[in-house]
Structure formats: C-alpha cells, structure tokens
Write a protein that holds these residues in place. Sequence first.
Motif, PDB file in Angstrom:
ATOM      1  N   THR A  37       0.826  -1.205   0.000  1.00  0.00           N
ATOM      2  CA  THR A  37       0.000   0.000   0.000  1.00  0.00           C
ATOM      3  C   THR A  37       0.862   1.257   0.000  1.00  0.00           C
ATOM      4  O   THR A  37       2.095   1.196  -0.032  1.00  0.00           O
ATOM      5  N   CYS A  38       0.179   2.385   0.005  1.00  0.00           N
ATOM      6  CA  CYS A  38       0.853   3.690  -0.057  1.00  0.00           C
ATOM      7  C   CYS A  38       1.487   4.010   1.303  1.00  0.00           C
ATOM      8  O   CYS A  38       1.066   3.509   2.340  1.00  0.00           O
ATOM      9  N   SER A  39       2.487   4.875   1.273  1.00  0.00           N
ATOM     10  CA  SER A  39       3.120   5.313   2.522  1.00  0.00           C
ATOM     11  C   SER A  39       2.218   6.246   3.327  1.00  0.00           C
ATOM     12  O   SER A  39       2.544   6.569   4.468  1.00  0.00           O
ATOM     13  N   ASP A  40       1.126   6.665   2.741  1.00  0.00           N
ATOM     14  CA  ASP A  40       0.229   7.641   3.364  1.00  0.00           C
ATOM     15  C   ASP A  40      -0.094   7.269   4.821  1.00  0.00           C
ATOM     16  O   ASP A  40      -0.487   6.135   5.112  1.00  0.00           O
ATOM     17  N   SER A  41       0.041   8.261   5.694  1.00  0.00           N
ATOM     18  CA  SER A  41      -0.121   8.018   7.134  1.00  0.00           C
ATOM     19  C   SER A  41      -1.553   7.674   7.527  1.00  0.00           C
ATOM     20  O   SER A  41      -1.809   7.180   8.627  1.00  0.00           O
ATOM     21  N   GLY A  97      -4.878   0.584  -2.899  1.00  0.00           N
ATOM     22  CA  GLY A  97      -4.823   2.024  -3.146  1.00  0.00           C
ATOM     23  C   GLY A  97      -5.765   2.722  -2.190  1.00  0.00           C
ATOM     24  O   GLY A  97      -6.473   2.072  -1.413  1.00  0.00           O
ATOM     25  N   HIS A  98      -5.793   4.023  -2.236  1.00  0.00           N
ATOM     26  CA  HIS A  98      -6.669   4.714  -1.282  1.00  0.00           C
ATOM     27  C   HIS A  98      -7.161   6.058  -1.817  1.00  0.00           C
ATOM     28  O   HIS A  98      -6.596   6.618  -2.755  1.00  0.00           O
ATOM     29  N   SER A  99      -8.205   6.551  -1.176  1.00  0.00           N
ATOM     30  CA  SER A  99      -8.770   7.848  -1.544  1.00  0.00           C
ATOM     31  C   SER A  99      -7.820   8.964  -1.106  1.00  0.00           C
ATOM     32  O   SER A  99      -6.959   8.761  -0.261  1.00  0.00           O
ATOM     33  N   HIS A 100      -7.987  10.127  -1.716  1.00  0.00           N
ATOM     34  CA  HIS A 100      -7.224  11.323  -1.337  1.00  0.00           C
ATOM     35  C   HIS A 100      -5.707  11.096  -1.412  1.00  0.00           C
ATOM     36  O   HIS A 100      -4.951  11.635  -0.603  1.00  0.00           O
ATOM     37  N   CYS A 101      -5.282  10.253  -2.371  1.00  0.00           N
ATOM     38  CA  CYS A 101      -3.859   9.898  -2.476  1.00  0.00           C
ATOM     39  C   CYS A 101      -3.090  11.032  -3.163  1.00  0.00           C
ATOM     40  O   CYS A 101      -3.405  11.412  -4.298  1.00  0.00           O
ATOM     41  N   GLY A 102      -2.079  11.542  -2.476  1.00  0.00           N
ATOM     42  CA  GLY A 102      -1.285  12.638  -3.030  1.00  0.00           C
ATOM     43  C   GLY A 102      -0.534  12.227  -4.281  1.00  0.00           C
ATOM     44  O   GLY A 102      -0.405  13.007  -5.233  1.00  0.00           O
ATOM     45  N   ALA A 103      -0.035  10.998  -4.292  1.00  0.00           N
ATOM     46  CA  ALA A 103       0.727  10.520  -5.454  1.00  0.00           C
ATOM     47  C   ALA A 103      -0.182  10.448  -6.678  1.00  0.00           C
ATOM     48  O   ALA A 103       0.179  10.906  -7.767  1.00  0.00           O
TER      49      ALA A 103
END
Length: 201
Positions: A37-41, A97-103
């Motif tokens: 998954t993304c590094s997003d916190s 993946g996820h919502s509001h993803c900066g990448a």
Amino acid sequence: MKALLDRARSFKRRVDFESGEYRKLAEGQYPEALFITCSDSRVIPALITGARPGEIFELRNAGNIVPPHGRPGASGEAATIEYALEVLGVQDIVVCGHSHCGAMGALKSGDDLSALPGVDAWLELARPRLTPVLDGDVRDPSLPDIAQLNVVNQLAVLRSYPATQQRIEEDRLRLHGWYYEVDTGQVHELDTDGRFRVHAA
Ligand SMILES: [Zn+2]
C-alpha cells in the motif's frame, strides 16, 4: 513528535508482552499476506484488517507502486516481494490504493514535480499505464478512478513477476485489489469483472 516518543517509551508498559502471543513472535513470523500500500499516514493496514503482530508483511511506498520485474539496481520492492514469496511463502498479496492519495493526485493533475525529483522519477513508473486515461477519451477522470486503475495496473505488473506467475498458475498465490477510503473506512474490493465493489462482511 513528543507524543509519539512518549507513547513509544511507554509501549512496553501498555502492552502485555508476557502474553503467549508476543512470546511466540520470537520463534518467527508466519504472515498470511503481503500487503502493498501507499506510505500515506492515513492508511494503517493493521487497523483496517485487524491484523495482529506477525499476520501481515508490508510493503509501502508513494502510490503503492510495483516496479517492473528485473529493473536494474537494488530495489526494496523487489527484495520484499521476493522474500514474501520465497521465504515466507505468503499465498495472498493485496495491493491497496486509497482515496485522497497525493501521489495519484499529482499524476492526475500533471503537477510540475521538478522540485521533487525523487517523487517524479518514482511516479514515472506508474504514469505510462495511466496515460490512456489521463490523456485519453475519458474526460476529467476522477481521483478514485485513477487510484483504482493504478491498483489494477500494479496487480498486472506484479503478475508479470516470474515468481508470482508460476505460483498463480499452480494455484498457490492469489492477488487482491483493494481501494480504501480514508475518510469513511470503506474497503472496495476488485472483482473478477474488473470493477471495485463493497462486499458485506
Ligand atoms: Zn497515497
């Protein structure tokens, strides 16, 4: 940082490390799945899945991207995938993946990333497979659409790894695509028809 540090310092006191569950961790790890998954916190795999220590092996980077197999140079992604399959023998891999993803947002808007050359070079791995949607007939694709397509794309890259290909053929490995909404907690699962759906528990 202070709150984080205080909680880390008191962690041992707050958790029952005398329990058999933690003692057993010294014997090794037997995770059920590799979770990419993304590094997003805001995305916490153990929180979403309820996984206990030892239950999921994680691979995180900006945009939950799987580099193409055989890409030159050392790769944390290649090493983690190899270890998960060859040593840990995981039988399931989730790309989430996820919502509001900066990448994904940067790829969608075509942001000038010249001030972030590391990010720019990394996202370049995901860009070509998204280009038909970003530049194509679909007018103004939504951010969820792009993040979900990226999950499908990264699963395709993963499937092209010889180690995964072989295991899938032998029915020893299953790939899963998820899309997680950070503000609602909803998990959408990729179905065999290529669409993401919410399934009842
Ligand atoms: Zn993200």
